[in-house]
Design an enzyme around this catalytic site. Structure first.
Site, short mmCIF file in Angstrom:
data_model
loop_
_atom_site.label_atom_id
_atom_site.label_comp_id
_atom_site.label_asym_id
_atom_site.label_seq_id
_atom_site.Cartn_x
_atom_site.Cartn_y
_atom_site.Cartn_z
N GLU A 114 39.64 37.94 31.60
CA GLU A 114 39.22 38.36 30.25
C GLU A 114 37.70 38.42 30.14
O GLU A 114 37.15 39.35 29.55
CB GLU A 114 39.82 37.45 29.18
CG GLU A 114 41.35 37.49 29.10
CD GLU A 114 41.95 38.89 28.95
OE1 GLU A 114 41.24 39.81 28.48
OE2 GLU A 114 43.13 39.07 29.31
N HIS A 172 36.34 41.58 31.58
CA HIS A 172 36.34 42.73 30.66
C HIS A 172 35.09 42.73 29.79
O HIS A 172 34.54 43.77 29.49
CB HIS A 172 37.58 42.70 29.77
CG HIS A 172 38.84 43.14 30.45
ND1 HIS A 172 38.93 44.23 31.28
CD2 HIS A 172 40.11 42.65 30.37
CE1 HIS A 172 40.18 44.39 31.70
NE2 HIS A 172 40.92 43.42 31.19
N CYS A 196 41.59 46.20 38.23
CA CYS A 196 41.26 46.43 39.64
C CYS A 196 42.55 46.72 40.41
O CYS A 196 43.57 46.05 40.20
CB CYS A 196 40.59 45.18 40.18
SG CYS A 196 40.08 45.31 41.90
ZN LIG Z 1 42.94 43.11 31.48
ZN LIG Z 2 38.45 43.66 41.85
#
Ligand SMILES: [Zn+2]
Ligand SMILES: [Zn+2]
Length: 187
Positions: free
Chosen positions: A131, A134, A141
């Protein structure tokens, strides 16, 4: 040094916080500071669902973020949802200052299994990195071993490692302020 604040929302699980904090400090190269626990935001409980609204939690975190903290991570034991999904392990503002993780479904007890504290701590560390990733602009990924890979269940969480893959790690470094000037260093 830039600071990431960590705060419990509702009753704190000190063991989880103490496990998550050094993992966050190491992965993002930031100082981590724990704040006093926050009350659960009134109105964030959806009584019909028996779950708590993650965007409401983020609003509360935004209001509680000290000016000195670049990011704030909330940790709650409540089961979180966003309106379009049945549940979320966490939620974050992309490129923003706030992130929250829920311990509810990371716990084996949620599946009716005996509690496994080391496993819960490990899962919490991974989701905290996810989190917060982000908030530093990282997207999901494709590397299933990277904490930034998408998890829709604990099986995927357990498949992930605790270290960002090379490309995610490089993105984090790009977002990391340069170290103190030499005159600011102590020997
Ligand atoms: Zn996520
Ligand atoms: Zn990654």
């Amino acid at each position: 040094m830039s600071v990431i604040a960590v705060v419990a929302i509702g009753a704190p699980d000190d063991e989880v916080l103490a496990s998550v904090e050094p993992a966050v400090a190491g992965a993002f190269g930031r100082e981590v500071r724990r704040l006093e626990p926050l009350a659960e935001p009134s109105g964030s409980l959806d009584a019909a669902r028996g779950q708590w609204n993650a965007p409401e939690m983020l609003k509360t975190l935004l209001a509680a973020r000290p000016a000195s903290a670049e990011r704030i991570l909330g940790v709650t034991g409540r089961d979180l949802f966003i309106p379009v999904l049945s549940f979320v392990f966490g939620q974050a503002q992309m490129d923003g200052p706030t992130a929250v993780i829920s311990l509810a479904r990371l716990s084996q007890a949620f599946s009716g299994l005996p509690e496994d504290r080391p496993l819960l701590l490990q899962r919490a560390r991974k989701e905290a990195l996810h989190e917060l990733g982000h908030t530093f602009g990282l997207v999901h990924c494709p590397d299933a071993a990277c904490p930034m890979s998408l998890s829709t269940g604990v099986v995927q969480v357990d498949r992930k490692g605790e270290a960002f893959c090379a490309s995610c790690a490089a993105l984090v470094r790009e977002r990391t302020p340069v170290a103190m000037p030499p005159e600011g260093r102590t020997r």
